[in-house]
Design an enzyme around this catalytic site. Structure first.
Site, short mmCIF file in Angstrom:
data_model
loop_
_atom_site.label_atom_id
_atom_site.label_comp_id
_atom_site.label_asym_id
_atom_site.label_seq_id
_atom_site.Cartn_x
_atom_site.Cartn_y
_atom_site.Cartn_z
N LYS A 1 10.43 -21.04 -30.94
CA LYS A 1 11.58 -20.22 -31.32
C LYS A 1 11.55 -20.06 -32.84
O LYS A 1 11.42 -21.04 -33.56
CB LYS A 1 12.87 -20.95 -30.90
N GLU B 1 27.37 -22.60 -14.75
CA GLU B 1 28.83 -22.49 -14.73
C GLU B 1 29.42 -22.94 -13.40
O GLU B 1 30.47 -23.57 -13.35
CB GLU B 1 29.26 -21.05 -15.05
N ARG C 1 31.00 -15.90 -13.11
CA ARG C 1 29.98 -16.38 -12.18
C ARG C 1 30.51 -17.48 -11.27
O ARG C 1 30.04 -17.68 -10.17
CB ARG C 1 28.79 -16.91 -13.00
C1 LIG Z 1 25.62 -17.24 -17.35
C2 LIG Z 1 25.34 -17.44 -18.81
N1 LIG Z 1 25.73 -18.57 -19.43
C3 LIG Z 1 25.48 -18.75 -20.74
C4 LIG Z 1 24.82 -17.80 -21.46
C5 LIG Z 1 24.60 -17.96 -22.94
N2 LIG Z 1 23.16 -18.01 -23.29
C6 LIG Z 1 22.51 -16.94 -23.73
S1 LIG Z 1 20.90 -17.24 -24.04
C7 LIG Z 1 21.07 -18.86 -23.60
C8 LIG Z 1 19.90 -19.78 -23.68
C9 LIG Z 1 18.70 -19.21 -23.06
O1 LIG Z 1 17.65 -20.10 -23.19
P1 LIG Z 1 16.26 -19.75 -22.57
O2 LIG Z 1 16.47 -19.10 -21.24
O3 LIG Z 1 15.42 -20.96 -22.60
O4 LIG Z 1 15.71 -18.63 -23.54
P2 LIG Z 1 15.34 -18.77 -25.11
O5 LIG Z 1 16.50 -18.24 -25.87
O6 LIG Z 1 15.09 -20.21 -25.40
O7 LIG Z 1 14.15 -17.93 -25.26
C10 LIG Z 1 22.38 -19.13 -23.20
C11 LIG Z 1 22.88 -20.45 -22.77
C12 LIG Z 1 24.43 -16.63 -20.77
N3 LIG Z 1 23.81 -15.63 -21.40
N4 LIG Z 1 24.69 -16.48 -19.47
#
Ligand SMILES: Cc1ncc(C[n+]2csc(CCOP(=O)(O)OP(=O)(O)O)c2C)c(N)n1
Length: 655
Positions: A295, A382, A410
């Protein structure tokens, strides 16, 4: 910069690597101004280039989980000239949007949907007997989400051709949590697997210059640990591990689901990525490629602060610093929430805090720091968070679920079936209730009043300011029923916060300003939550024009204060309601229903969000102006009611 994805296919390896550098530069420069998901996008530059080198969208389909990491894809699919507009008014959206480009085959913003959507596309393709490749790109944190597993469980017996890319950077927004994240880590560090590697070797040998490719793959062994070892081989003297099959660190999780696993591979090694994707394209069985990325790759500040740069506001390119809040700016609701959680947990040992992967965004990090034993991060889960809270509530606890209004959608069934139906005292602090302007429709929290008000046992509140948020949180911890508190993103009102929170009377509104009874036409103005500020401003304007105004803070949308609404409904010539919520099914609708039941026919002007998905924009103000959530519009609509009143009377006379 590349204008069409086809150009990516024509570039030399050197040109591809120059392209990667140019893309990083563009990301860093544009996001310094606009803000956005810098870290995740810097991490997938090579991966996205490799995807476009090997596959051809829009014929082939890329399904991005959450889709916050889609900026590079946007740059490569004809949107480079508009990239500087990303997340601004009328500019590019920060997520995949089907209406924005044929290359965005599936919209998202919420996590965990990509595997299901991609599998659906595969099933449709198989039905139609067409030949699109469907590639699903999902992060390691997406594997903390239940839907992802529901899809994985289904892939092996639904289709023969499915390509998954597990983009593993070990981070969610914060550090990834849970057993799956530990498992992925074991996959990265374990030397023992993988059967598919043999097929991959054979594949490489069939390529022109195959031996060179194979050598390259072996050379990249450091970032490619799994792909050239044997599956399930347990090194001498080692036990098979807890799963009894390949042992810990073997890719059984995928293999047992009928999905071949390849990796982990270095996600910044372009030639290796391209070869591996070519191989995946040739496979006639579902496959997941485990890609390791960093990242923030290529920008020191983002590499060093992955959480801050996951989604960042405008920053200084040289230092990576974001602008400090202007002196005198009130604290954020999120900070007040976090500080109040610490206060409440110290007072009451039945209170605990739960987040679904959003410790910083919600402000619950303050509790993690102060009282880690009372803090739970359950991952992007969630539904689990809500049922987990329900479980704790059955044992005498008052769990506080800090979940954005939009993400709580959700868990609706869990709210209904596990919390409300059993009347359990779970507290929901619904952050981002209102707009999340730069993000847009996936992130606006405009529906919670509507989706909660129909459920029995619900107590639903909206504080007018940060001090009242504290009071409502405290009040909620003393209830025997589910309690929901909605409040917006960002700066609060700047009022002093009492040392000790006060207990609010359940279902009782607060009259902020009564009629002066000086003879002007009477307007009763109800401002829900922070819309009280707008209500006061509208009142001031109307009073300056000779009207007599009352201003009421409803505090509760359930139970509604029928007495106060009835009193002002009867006393006023016109009632005005203001809410930061969809009009359909929102607070204004509650007022109309209440009046209807009481036989009150006073005209009601409702100001709130119209029945459409609200777009993204540079700021909340832009959207409020555009959709009429302004003092001027409210005042004009109220005055129009008075203008219409005599005409209506005349009509009656004629009849
Ligand atoms: C249902 C839901 N809960 C929380 C989020 C907030 N959120 C957005 S990106 C993320 C983390 C994603 O991590 P990952 O899938 O590993 O992708 P990266 O950003 O590390 O590439 C979160 C928790 C969301 N988008 N949707």
């Amino acid at each position: 910069m590349v204008k069409d994805p086809l150009h990516v296919k024509k570039l030399t390896p050197e040109q591809l690597s120059t392209l990667a550098t140019e893309i990083r530069q563009e990301l860093i420069t544009v996001l310094a101004k606009n803000g956005g998901h810098l870290g995740p996008n810097l991490g997938v530059v090579e991966l996205t280039i490799a995807l476009h080198r090997v596959f051809s969208t829009p014929h082939d389909k890329f399904v991005w989980d959450v889709s916050h990491q889609i900026y590079v894809h946007k740059l490569l699919t004809g949107r480079a000239d508009r990239f500087h507009t990303i997340r601004t008014t009328d500019g590019l959206n920060g997520f995949a949007l089907r209406s924005e480009s044929a290359h965005d085959c599936f919209g998202a913003g919420h996590a965990g949907t990509a595997l299901s959507a991609a599998l659906g596309m595969c099933a449709a393709r198989d039905q139609k007997k067409t030949d699109e490749n469907v590639v699903c790109i999902f992060g390691d944190a997406a594997l903390t989400n239940g839907i992802s597993f529901e899809a994985l469980n289904n892939i092996g017996h639904t289709t023969k051709k499915f390509i998954g890319i597990l983009n593993d950077n070990e981070w969610s927004i914060a550090k990834n949590v849970g057993a799956v994240s530990g498992y992925l880590n074991k996959l990265i560090t374990s030397p023992r697997y993988n059967a598919l590697a043999r097929d991959f070797e054979k594949f490489l040998m069939r390529l022109p210059k195959g031996e060179v490719a194979l050598k390259l793959a072996h050379k990249a062994e450091e970032g490619f640990k799994g792909a050239i070892a044997d599956v399930g081989m347990i090194p001498k003297g080692e036990s098979p591990g807890t799963d009894g099959r390949g042992g810990y660190g073997s890719p059984v999780l995928f293999e047992e689901m009928g999905i071949r696993y390849l990796g982990p591979i270095d996600g910044h090694d372009l030639p290796l990525l391209i070869q591996t994707l070519e191989f995946a394209k040739s496979c006639d069985h579902p496959i997941v490629i485990h890609v390791l990325t960093q990242k923030g790759k290529g920008y020191e500040a983002a590499l060093n602060q992955p959480e801050k740069f996951h989604g960042v506001g405008p920053y200084d390119i040289v230092t990576g610093n974001t602008a400090p809040a202007k002196p005198g700016t009130p604290p954020n609701y999120q900070d007040v929430f976090g500080a109040t959680m610490v206060k409440l947990c110290k007072k009451d040992n039945t209170v605990v805090g739960i987040t679904a992967a959003m410790p910083s965004g919600t402000g619950l990090k303050a509790l993690e720091k102060a009282m880690p034993e009372r803090y739970y991060d359950v991952g992007i889960a969630e539904e689990h968070a809500v049922i987990f809270a329900a479980g704790m509530a059955t044992m005498g606890f008052h769990p506080v679920c800090a979940i954005y209004s939009t993400f709580l959608q959700r868990a609706y069934d869990c709210i209904h079936h596990d919390v409300c139906l059993q009347d359990l005292p779970v507290i929901f602090c619904m952050d981002r209730a209102g707009l999340s302007a730069n993000d847009g429709p996936t992130h606006h929290g405009l529906f919670d009043i509507a989706y909660l008000r129909c459920l029995p046992n619900v107590i639903a509140m909206a504080p007018k300011d940060e001090d009242e948020l504290q009071d409502m949180m405290f009040t909620a911890t003393l209830q025997k029923h589910p309690a929901f508190i909605r409040y917006p993103r960002g700066a609060a009102e700047g009022v002093p916060i009492k040392d000790q929170p006060a207990l609010l009377e359940l279902g009782k509104a607060e009259v902020l300003q009564n009629f002066s009874n000086t003879g002007g036409r009477k307007v009763a103005i109800f401002g829900l939550g922070p819309m009280c500020t707008l209500a006061r401003k509208a009142a001031a304007k109307l009073v300056s024009e000779g009207f007599d105004c009352a201003v009421i803070n409803p505090r509760f949308t359930k139970p509604i204060d029928v007495g106060t609404h009835e009193f002002f409904g009867r006393a006023a010539d016109v009632v005005l309601t203001l809410e930061d919520h969809a009009l359909m099914g929102g607070y204004g609708s509650i007022v109309l229903e209440t009046f209807s039941e009481k036989g009150i026919s006073t005209p009601v002007v409702r100001i709130g969000w119209p029945d459409q998905f609200i777009e993204h924009a540079s700021s909340q103000d832009v959207l409020r102006q555009r959709h009429g959530l302004t003092v001027d519009n409210a005042v004009a609509k109220v005055k129009a009611q008075f203008a219409e009143a005599p005409a209506a009377a005349k009509l009656l006379e004629i009849a």
